[in-house]
Design a protein around this motif. Structure first.
Motif, PDB file in Angstrom:
ATOM      1  N   LEU A 196       7.337  76.854  17.125  1.00  0.00           N
ATOM      2  CA  LEU A 196       6.693  75.559  16.918  1.00  0.00           C
ATOM      3  C   LEU A 196       5.253  75.581  17.435  1.00  0.00           C
ATOM      4  CD1 LEU A 196       6.915  72.634  15.988  1.00  0.00           C
ATOM      5  CD2 LEU A 196       7.805  72.068  18.253  1.00  0.00           C
ATOM      6  N   GLU A 197       5.058  76.181  18.591  1.00  0.00           N
ATOM      7  CA  GLU A 197       3.715  76.287  19.156  1.00  0.00           C
ATOM      8  C   GLU A 197       2.806  77.132  18.248  1.00  0.00           C
ATOM      9  OE1 GLU A 197       1.494  78.054  23.110  1.00  0.00           O
ATOM     10  OE2 GLU A 197       3.595  77.449  23.261  1.00  0.00           O
ATOM     11  N   ALA A 198       3.356  78.223  17.723  1.00  0.00           N
ATOM     12  CA  ALA A 198       2.582  79.075  16.822  1.00  0.00           C
ATOM     13  C   ALA A 198       2.178  78.296  15.565  1.00  0.00           C
ATOM     14  CB  ALA A 198       3.376  80.318  16.451  1.00  0.00           C
ATOM     15  N   ARG A 237      -1.583  77.358  14.325  1.00  0.00           N
ATOM     16  CA  ARG A 237      -1.990  77.711  12.953  1.00  0.00           C
ATOM     17  C   ARG A 237      -2.538  76.498  12.206  1.00  0.00           C
ATOM     18  NH1 ARG A 237       2.040  81.108   9.052  1.00  0.00           N
ATOM     19  NH2 ARG A 237       0.434  81.937   7.687  1.00  0.00           N
ATOM     20  N   VAL A 238      -1.867  75.360  12.346  1.00  0.00           N
ATOM     21  CA  VAL A 238      -2.328  74.134  11.690  1.00  0.00           C
ATOM     22  C   VAL A 238      -3.685  73.712  12.248  1.00  0.00           C
ATOM     23  CG1 VAL A 238      -1.855  71.664  11.452  1.00  0.00           C
ATOM     24  CG2 VAL A 238      -0.052  73.323  10.999  1.00  0.00           C
ATOM     25  N   ALA A 239      -3.878  73.854  13.539  1.00  0.00           N
ATOM     26  CA  ALA A 239      -5.155  73.490  14.145  1.00  0.00           C
ATOM     27  C   ALA A 239      -6.285  74.344  13.567  1.00  0.00           C
ATOM     28  CB  ALA A 239      -5.086  73.643  15.661  1.00  0.00           C
ATOM     29  N   TYR A 240      -6.051  75.645  13.432  1.00  0.00           N
ATOM     30  CA  TYR A 240      -7.068  76.523  12.839  1.00  0.00           C
ATOM     31  C   TYR A 240      -7.310  76.171  11.373  1.00  0.00           C
ATOM     32  CZ  TYR A 240      -7.326  79.674  16.853  1.00  0.00           C
ATOM     33  OH  TYR A 240      -7.537  80.207  18.097  1.00  0.00           O
TER      34      TYR A 240
END
Length: 73
Positions: A11-13, A17-20
């Protein structure tokens, strides 16, 4: 606990990824906005130049008939 940690790390990954991806989308959007501004400026400049060319053609300042070839032909 291993499954919970695995799910949490996945979930953190995904969040990272969504933030980038959000940042990349924002950067691309800004690039598109900048390009449209440049395109609009170039269109205005082109229209001004076309107007000037049309004015010169309409004023009769230039010869309307083609120039004869030079004497050495």
């Amino acid at each position: 606990m291993s499954d919970a940690q695995s799910v949490e790390s996945r979930l953190e990954a995904l969040e990272v990824r969504v933030a980038y991806q959000d940042q990349v989308i924002e950067d691309l959007n800004q690039t598109v906005i900048d390009q449209w501004k440049k395109i609009d400026a170039l269109k205005r400049q082109l229209n001004k130049l076309l107007d000037r060319v049309q004015e010169v053609e309409d004023s009769g300042a230039g010869p309307r008939t083609p120039e004869p070839p030079p004497p050495h032909y």
